[in-house]
Scaffold this active site. Structure first.
Site, PDB file in Angstrom:
ATOM      1  N   HIS A  83       0.827  -1.210   0.000  1.00 56.11           N
ATOM      2  CA  HIS A  83       0.000   0.000   0.000  1.00 56.11           C
ATOM      3  C   HIS A  83       0.863   1.263   0.000  1.00 56.11           C
ATOM      4  CE1 HIS A  83       0.191  -0.198   4.556  1.00 56.11           C
ATOM      5  NE2 HIS A  83       0.345   1.081   4.360  1.00 56.11           N
ATOM      6  N   ASP A 136      -0.181  -7.674   1.459  1.00 57.63           N
ATOM      7  CA  ASP A 136       0.383  -6.320   1.507  1.00 57.63           C
ATOM      8  C   ASP A 136       1.916  -6.362   1.537  1.00 57.63           C
ATOM      9  OD1 ASP A 136       0.533  -3.593   1.679  1.00 57.63           O
ATOM     10  OD2 ASP A 136      -0.217  -3.449   3.741  1.00 57.63           O
TER      11      ASP A 136
END
Length: 275
Positions: A83, A136
């Site tokens: 992210h 992630d």
């Protein structure tokens, strides 16, 4: 508030970029503004694998452009959160950021010493899901190598470092209070690996995100007060001298009923091996 890039883990770390949002709390990506909650000063001489991910072009020079954390897993490879490299954080594709770099060997972001090394390549896990925060993980390839002494060992599946109750440390330059007070020097906070059930109860789905035990790791302080926070995203969670997690997301910072959710390194090893 969801802790992602800007607030990826609660309480312990806090990044310095004030206008970025991290996936911590409701699954909303944040850029890099989380810091260690309940932590204390740390020194890169003792933890040389901790690095800051920076772009002065995107985040200004106040904090030397730091917006996320990272960890050295090979002389020219740094892990961070996917992210952190998203359009929501950077405002464009990572490949379009002209001054993306890592700051290594420096406690104070604007201090002397250490190295600022340009990133020459990025890999974002193709399985990353920004809605659930699953997968992630991203890899930065550096333009020049760091010494072997800067590399941390990664904990493989079955390692005792993943056992609930294991003491761990989370590192970062993020928010130290949960209220936007960012650290200029590296900090570390003591936490512990928590049972998956604690994060499954805290994050059953919906606006706060859904915890997936196979790819995520639950860690924090059962009493609250120690956690990662905005600006700490992508930073390392270390237990028994091995890397077990990367700051990813959570709800708030340092709250007993909202532990930090980390990318599980044993799953990350498999993702990287597959590509």
């Amino acid at each position: 508030m969801v802790r992602t890039v800007l607030r990826t883990v609660t309480g312990a770390l806090a990044l310095t970029v004030a206008a970025v949002v991290l996936p911590r709390g409701p699954a909303v990506p944040a850029a890099a503004d989380s810091i260690i909650i309940g932590g204390q000063p740390a020194h890169v001489a003792d933890s040389p694998w901790v690095v800051a991910v920076s772009s002065r072009d995107r985040f200004g020079g106040t904090r030397a452009g730091q917006f996320c954390g990272g960890v050295v897993i090979a002389p020219a490879k740094v892990l961070t959160a996917a992210h952190c490299l998203g359009r929501e954080v950077l405002g464009s594709e990572a490949s379009e950021v002209r001054d993306l770099l890592v700051i290594a060997g420096r406690d104070e972001l604007r201090g002397a010493g250490g190295q600022e090394i340009a990133v020459r390549g990025t890999w974002i896990n193709p399985g990353y899901d920004p809605d659930s925060n699953a997968g992630d993980l991203a890899v930065l390839t550096l333009s020049r190598e760091l010494p072997d002494s800067s590399v941390v060992r990664m904990a493989k599946e079955g390692d005792t470092a993943y056992e609930p109750g294991t003491r761990a440390q989370v590192y970062g330059w993020g928010d130290t209070t949960g209220g936007g007070t960012y650290a200029s020097a590296l900090r570390v906070a003591p936490v512990q690996v928590l049972p998956d059930q604690m994060c499954e109860q805290a994050y059953p789905g919906g606006s706060d995100g859904a915890y997936e035990a196979g790819t995520m790791l639950c860690a924090g302080d059962p009493e609250g007060g120690h956690d990662a926070c905005q600006g700490d995203s992508g930073g390392p969670l270390v237990a028994r001298g091995r890397l077990v997690g990367l700051v990813s997301w959570g709800n708030g910072c340092g709250q007993a009923d909202s532990p930090g959710v980390y990318t599980r390194i044993s799953a990350a090893i498999d993702w990287m091996a597959g590509h």
